[in-house]
Design an enzyme around this catalytic site. Structure first.
Site, PDB file in Angstrom:
ATOM      1  CG  ASN A  10      25.613  11.204  12.072  1.00  0.00           C
ATOM      2  OD1 ASN A  10      26.635  11.852  11.854  1.00  0.00           O
ATOM      3  ND2 ASN A  10      24.900  10.629  11.113  1.00  0.00           N
ATOM      4  CD1 TRP A  11      26.622  16.264  16.675  1.00  0.00           C
ATOM      5  CD2 TRP A  11      28.560  17.387  16.745  1.00  0.00           C
ATOM      6  NE1 TRP A  11      26.785  16.748  17.944  1.00  0.00           N
ATOM      7  CE2 TRP A  11      27.961  17.431  18.013  1.00  0.00           C
ATOM      8  CE3 TRP A  11      29.798  18.012  16.552  1.00  0.00           C
ATOM      9  CZ2 TRP A  11      28.562  18.091  19.089  1.00  0.00           C
ATOM     10  CZ3 TRP A  11      30.398  18.667  17.614  1.00  0.00           C
ATOM     11  CH2 TRP A  11      29.784  18.713  18.873  1.00  0.00           C
ATOM     12  CE  LYS A  12      22.350  13.276   9.772  1.00  0.00           C
ATOM     13  NZ  LYS A  12      21.455  12.742   8.788  1.00  0.00           N
ATOM     14  CG  HIS A  97      24.635   7.690   7.642  1.00  0.00           C
ATOM     15  ND1 HIS A  97      23.876   8.367   6.718  1.00  0.00           N
ATOM     16  CD2 HIS A  97      24.107   7.984   8.852  1.00  0.00           C
ATOM     17  CE1 HIS A  97      22.929   9.044   7.355  1.00  0.00           C
ATOM     18  NE2 HIS A  97      23.040   8.827   8.653  1.00  0.00           N
ATOM     19  CD  GLU A  99      22.834  11.833   5.593  1.00  0.00           C
ATOM     20  OE1 GLU A  99      23.883  12.150   6.185  1.00  0.00           O
ATOM     21  OE2 GLU A  99      21.702  12.127   6.028  1.00  0.00           O
ATOM     22  CD  GLU A 168      20.611   6.018  11.043  1.00  0.00           C
ATOM     23  OE1 GLU A 168      20.447   6.770  12.008  1.00  0.00           O
ATOM     24  OE2 GLU A 168      21.303   6.315  10.061  1.00  0.00           O
ATOM     25  N   GLY A 174      16.227  12.514   8.796  1.00  0.00           N
ATOM     26  CA  GLY A 174      16.121  13.952   8.561  1.00  0.00           C
ATOM     27  C   GLY A 174      14.775  14.389   8.029  1.00  0.00           C
ATOM     28  CB  SER A 213      12.850  11.620  12.424  1.00  0.00           C
ATOM     29  OG  SER A 213      13.147  12.108  11.118  1.00  0.00           O
ATOM     30  N   GLY A 234      20.632  12.125  14.591  1.00  0.00           N
ATOM     31  CA  GLY A 234      21.279  13.096  13.708  1.00  0.00           C
ATOM     32  C   GLY A 234      20.976  14.522  14.149  1.00  0.00           C
ATOM     33  N   GLY A 235      19.937  15.111  13.531  1.00  0.00           N
ATOM     34  CA  GLY A 235      19.618  16.520  13.769  1.00  0.00           C
ATOM     35  C   GLY A 235      19.545  16.904  15.245  1.00  0.00           C
TER      36      GLY A 235
HETATM   37  P1  PGA Z   1      18.150  12.289  11.891  1.00  0.00           P
HETATM   38  O1  PGA Z   1      19.448  11.560  11.307  1.00  0.00           O
HETATM   39  O2  PGA Z   1      18.076  11.975  13.364  1.00  0.00           O
HETATM   40  O3  PGA Z   1      18.372  13.744  11.612  1.00  0.00           O
HETATM   41  O4  PGA Z   1      16.979  11.731  11.157  1.00  0.00           O
HETATM   42  C1  PGA Z   1      19.803  10.266  11.715  1.00  0.00           C
HETATM   43  C2  PGA Z   1      21.111   9.888  11.068  1.00  0.00           C
HETATM   44  O5  PGA Z   1      21.420  10.410   9.995  1.00  0.00           O
HETATM   45  O6  PGA Z   1      21.857   9.057  11.612  1.00  0.00           O
END
Ligand code: PGA
Length: 264
Positions: A10-12, A97, A99, A168, A174, A213, A234-235
């Site tokens: 997930n590149w966000k 998600h 976010e 999640e 993050g 994470s 994500g990251g």
């Molecule tokens: P993260 O993000 O791996 O940076 O914790 C996961 C996500 O937002 O799907």
């Protein structure tokens, strides 16, 4: 048949065409060596979907979007429909998600409607569920997860088998704080229990990911947990080297499972 693990990036709100191309080069070089033993996709921002299609169609890397509209009537200025996402060759779309649930006020009903649109358009929704730190501290994690799942089951019924669920925990996203292996196992067991209770006969059909994470150091232990079919990253998915390390860990787990030798 064991289809292997599913690793989704997930590149966000990051990335550009140069990164899409760099991933293509790395994916062509290294993913074939994994022998198709894991399925790999990256969910990119909408403006990069066409670039992903152009660069990744001939690699083992699949692509997806990070959201789609719950509407499909042509009057939603600024939104992107599931059918439009599908037209770029995308296989997946993330919906719900945290976010978006917490940052944009999306409700369980919105998330379920988006998942329905994705299925109708022929793409697999990756539906995120998870509790906040306060909810976990108040011992309400199960209540929150049950509510999120119930709404989804009510909206999708028998089509739930075509969905990917991603657990999640919001506090793990993050933050560098991954849920413990014990907690991941417990929650995945709980998800299975809720789905069974709601009449999902073949619970194993519903693929379940963990996200929050995930990195190259913890990926293997997480994917070795019973009931965990893969990870949402994500990251670490924004760096090709780290992402490929996680894909390799996924392949190791799949091979270990087949041999019955996985020790977690
Ligand atoms: P993260 O993000 O791996 O940076 O914790 C996961 C996500 O937002 O799907």
């Amino acid at each position: 048949m064991n289809p292997g693990k599913l690793v989704v990036g997930n590149w966000k709100m990051t990335g550009d065409v140069a990164r899409v191309q760099a991933f293509a080069a790395q994916a062509c070089g290294e993913l074939p060596a994994l022998g198709g033993r894991c399925e790999v996709a990256v969910c990119v921002p909408h403006p990069l979907l066409m670039a992903a299609q152009a660069a990744w169609w001939c690699t083992p890397l699949r692509w997806g979007a990070q959201d789609c509209s719950a509407a499909d009537d042509g009057r939603s200025t600024g939104d992107v429909s599931a059918a439009m996402v599908r037209a770029t060759g995308a296989r997946f779309v993330i919906v719900g998600h945290s976010e978006r649930r917490h940052g944009r006020g999306e409700t369980d009903a919105d998330v379920s409607a988006k998942a329905r649109r994705a299925l109708d358009a022929g793409i697999t929704p990756i539906v995120c569920i998870g509790e906040t730190a306060e909810e976990r501290d108040d011992h309400r994690a199960e209540e929150v997860l049950r509510r999120q799942l119930q709404r989804l089951v009510a909206a999708l019924g028998a089509s739930l088998g075509a969905v990917v669920l991603a657990y999640e925990p919001v506090w793990a996203i993050g933050s560098g704080r991954t849920a413990s292996v014990g907690m991941i196992e417990d929650v995945h067991g709980f998800i299975e229990h809720v789905l069974r209770f709601h009449g999902q006969r073949d619970v194993r059909e519903v693929r379940r990911l963990y996200g929050g994470s995930v990195d190259p150091r913890n990926a293997r232990a997480i994917m070795a947990c019973p009931g965990v079919d893969g990870v949402l990253v994500g990251g670490a998915s924004q760096r090709a080297g780290d992402f490929l390390e996680i894909c390799k860990a996924a392949t190791g787990c799949a091979a270990g499972m087949t041999q019955g030798s996985e020790d977690g």
